[in-house]
Design a protein around this motif. Structure first.
Motif, PDB file in Angstrom:
ATOM      1  N   TYR A  11       0.837  -1.203   0.000  1.00  0.00           N
ATOM      2  CA  TYR A  11       0.000   0.000   0.000  1.00  0.00           C
ATOM      3  C   TYR A  11       0.876   1.259   0.000  1.00  0.00           C
ATOM      4  N   LYS A  12       1.913   1.278   0.850  1.00  0.00           N
ATOM      5  CA  LYS A  12       2.809   2.438   0.909  1.00  0.00           C
ATOM      6  C   LYS A  12       3.542   2.633  -0.409  1.00  0.00           C
ATOM      7  N   ASN A  13       4.063   1.533  -0.959  1.00  0.00           N
ATOM      8  CA  ASN A  13       4.810   1.629  -2.211  1.00  0.00           C
ATOM      9  C   ASN A  13       3.919   2.063  -3.365  1.00  0.00           C
ATOM     10  N   ASP A  14       2.686   1.564  -3.392  1.00  0.00           N
ATOM     11  CA  ASP A  14       1.747   1.956  -4.441  1.00  0.00           C
ATOM     12  C   ASP A  14       1.460   3.451  -4.387  1.00  0.00           C
ATOM     13  N   ASN A  15       1.295   3.983  -3.174  1.00  0.00           N
ATOM     14  CA  ASN A  15       1.024   5.417  -3.031  1.00  0.00           C
ATOM     15  C   ASN A  15       2.205   6.259  -3.498  1.00  0.00           C
ATOM     16  N   ALA A  19       2.151   8.787  -6.839  1.00  0.00           N
ATOM     17  CA  ALA A  19       2.523  10.203  -6.756  1.00  0.00           C
ATOM     18  C   ALA A  19       3.612  10.543  -7.768  1.00  0.00           C
ATOM     19  N   ILE A  20       4.589   9.663  -7.917  1.00  0.00           N
ATOM     20  CA  ILE A  20       5.663   9.901  -8.883  1.00  0.00           C
ATOM     21  C   ILE A  20       5.104   9.905 -10.305  1.00  0.00           C
ATOM     22  N   ASN A  21       4.254   8.919 -10.616  1.00  0.00           N
ATOM     23  CA  ASN A  21       3.665   8.856 -11.959  1.00  0.00           C
ATOM     24  C   ASN A  21       2.833  10.092 -12.252  1.00  0.00           C
TER      25      ASN A  21
END
Length: 87
Positions: A11-15, A19-21
């Motif tokens: 979940y943290k990595n997806d967020n 944001a970067i994308n």
């Protein structure tokens, strides 16, 4: 909210990735607007310079997996037509 440790990490990595994308997409949209603005102003040199920036950003977004290669080709083609339409 996730309960397992791996789900929380995911979940943290997806967020972070989202944001970067979004920042890449936003920068690309701004660059495209710069090309269109230069074309409307009739400034061919600025339009060509802005187009070169957009082309490299599009290629980078394809290599990073943010956009599809056909999307990049379509955008570059449309913008090239606009730039070439300046007399």
């Amino acid at each position: 909210m996730a309960n397992m440790k791996q789900q929380i990490k995911r979940y943290k990595n997806d967020n972070k990735k989202r944001a970067i994308n979004n920042s890449y997409k936003s920068a690309l949209k701004t660059a495209i607007k710069n090309v269109r603005a230069a074309v409307e102003a009739g400034d061919k040199e600025a339009a060509i310079a802005a187009y070169n920036v957009v082309a490299s950003k599009l290629d980078a977004s394809v290599s990073k997996g943010i956009h599809h290669k056909n999307y990049a080709s379509r955008q570059k083609s449309r913008l090239a037509k606009l730039v070439n339409s300046i007399a």
